[in-house]
Design a protein around this motif. Structure first.
Motif, short mmCIF file in Angstrom:
data_model
loop_
_atom_site.label_atom_id
_atom_site.label_comp_id
_atom_site.label_asym_id
_atom_site.label_seq_id
_atom_site.Cartn_x
_atom_site.Cartn_y
_atom_site.Cartn_z
N SER A 175 0.83 -1.20 0.00
CA SER A 175 0.00 0.00 0.00
C SER A 175 0.87 1.26 0.00
CB SER A 175 -0.92 -0.02 1.23
OG SER A 175 -1.61 1.18 1.35
N SER A 205 2.46 1.83 -3.45
CA SER A 205 1.54 2.42 -4.43
C SER A 205 1.29 3.90 -4.13
CB SER A 205 0.22 1.64 -4.47
OG SER A 205 -0.47 1.77 -3.26
N THR A 206 1.19 4.26 -2.84
CA THR A 206 0.99 5.66 -2.47
C THR A 206 2.22 6.49 -2.86
OG1 THR A 206 -0.38 4.98 -0.60
CG2 THR A 206 0.51 7.21 -0.54
N ARG A 245 2.22 7.02 -6.58
CA ARG A 245 1.21 8.02 -6.96
C ARG A 245 1.72 9.43 -6.67
NH1 ARG A 245 -3.03 6.70 -3.74
NH2 ARG A 245 -2.73 8.49 -2.40
N TYR A 246 2.28 9.63 -5.47
CA TYR A 246 2.82 10.95 -5.12
C TYR A 246 4.01 11.32 -6.00
CZ TYR A 246 -0.09 11.11 -0.91
OH TYR A 246 -1.12 11.15 -0.03
#
Length: 150
Positions: free
Chosen positions: A94, A97-98, A101-102
């Motif tokens: 998780s 993936s964060t 994305r950032y």
């Protein structure tokens, strides 16, 4: 657990008067007494052997129970560690993936910032070009006026 007590067979000790042979029994009594002693000894040995076998089975059963309990305790800790490891792995996925994305969003912001900087530079260049053109136009105008006045 305390070890099981093994009770020894009780041996009957004859009194002194019972040990004295009677006149009629002197010949055959000794043989029957010896046979009785052998028989009693054999019965005691069988009984002790049975008790020892029962104690052995009980010890094996109790040892197996202790081993099973130890395995359960160890497996419980291992199972808990395995579950925690899976939770940590899910959290890591998780977070990855964060972060991705950032990272993409940051790259987009950097691109937009560079575009704005380029546009500002172009405006600054255009403004400078305009000042240069204004100066050139004023110089040409002054030269034309000088020529016209002369």
């Amino acid at each position: 657990m305390y070890p099981q007590r093994i009770s020894l067979p009780r041996v009957r000790v004859p009194s002194e008067t019972e040990n004295l042979p009677k006149a009629a029994e002197v010949g055959g009594g000794l043989e029957s007494s010896l046979l009785q002693l052998i028989h009693d000894h054999h019965q005691s040995s069988l009984r002790l052997g049975g008790q020892a076998e029962k104690a052995k089975r009980d010890a094996i059963r109790n040892g197996k129970r202790v081993a099973d309990l130890l395995v359960e305790v160890v497996n419980g800790g291992v199972e808990e560690s395995f579950i925690n490891e899976k939770r940590i792995e899910l959290e890591i996925r998780s977070l990855i993936s964060t972060v991705l994305r950032y990272s993409k969003q940051t790259d987009q912001w950097l691109a937009a910032t560079h575009a704005i900087n380029s546009a500002l530079k172009e405006i600054g260049d255009f403004e400078n070009w305009m000042k240069t053109m204004d100066y050139d136009c004023k110089s040409i105008n002054a030269a034309i006026q000088n020529i016209y006045q002369s």
